[in-house]
Enzyme design. Sequence first.
Site, PDB file in Angstrom:
ATOM      1  CG  HIS A   1       1.822  -1.705 -10.861  1.00  0.00           C
ATOM      2  ND1 HIS A   1       1.142  -0.374 -11.222  1.00  0.00           N
ATOM      3  CD2 HIS A   1       2.348  -1.143  -9.974  1.00  0.00           C
ATOM      4  CE1 HIS A   1       1.522   0.686 -10.550  1.00  0.00           C
ATOM      5  NE2 HIS A   1       2.281   0.276  -9.458  1.00  0.00           N
TER       6      HIS A   1
ATOM      7  CG  ASN B   1      -2.013  -1.128   1.245  1.00  0.00           C
ATOM      8  OD1 ASN B   1      -1.890  -2.104   1.817  1.00  0.00           O
ATOM      9  ND2 ASN B   1      -2.960  -0.985   0.394  1.00  0.00           N
TER      10      ASN B   1
ATOM     11  CE  LYS C   1       3.216  -7.663  -2.837  1.00  0.00           C
ATOM     12  NZ  LYS C   1       2.910  -6.326  -2.571  1.00  0.00           N
TER      13      LYS C   1
END
Length: 239
Positions: free
Chosen positions: A149, A41, A129
């Site tokens: 992305h 973030n 992730k």
Amino acid sequence: MNNRKIEEIICILQKEFPGQKPAPRKADPLDILIATLLSQNTTDKTSYIAFRNIKDEIGGWEEVLKAPPAKLKNAIRVCGLANQKSAAIKGLLRGLREKRGKLSLNYMKKLTDEEIFSELLQYNGIGVKTIACMLAFSLGRDVFPVDTHVHRVCNRLGLAKAATPLKTFEQMKHIVPEGKKFLFHTLLIKFGRKICRSAAPLCGKCPLYDHCEFPEKEYYAERTSAEPKENNFIILEHV
Ligand code: SF4
């Protein structure tokens, strides 16, 4: 079909980003895991400042484990979510000390990807992730991490059809050619920042226009006026 399409996309993106290395430096796995956690973030630049603050103001992971929580929070405040991120770092370090006796993830070099996912997912604040980044950037495993992305670009290009990064991760791991996952991941991060931006993608200047299945690409192509800006700093290539 998608496999061949990915090979073509990689060739095009290598021309767009000619300096991108095809393989990682393989930095320390605990450094990479915590750097990835800090980058959640926020931008890679601010999370790198937070990572350097930890090293310069506190020291190694032994010192971080012993440091008062407020000291760690202050060091990483620049990258946001300081309460959650400091609690996750402390929890990870405490867990390693209790279960392994050492503040190191080097023992994971002998484990399979599945064993590593299963063990690290037990820690609060560490998700798929984050672990995939550690596997790819530190252990050199052929894993394709999916952040926002990569998720956005894979779906616009029609390589994945998924509502979340986790679902994109599950779909993409079967179709990215062997030995190309690290390279494709880093190229897509740079491409997603420079051209295929979240808001107002620069479709009019996109080298992948003919490969793209994004229904609004013509709309955005007609409205492309800004010049693409390079933003190539990837924190995991610098820790
Ligand atoms: S054409 Fe537009 S949406 Fe498609 S990949 Fe390029 S920038 Fe992204």
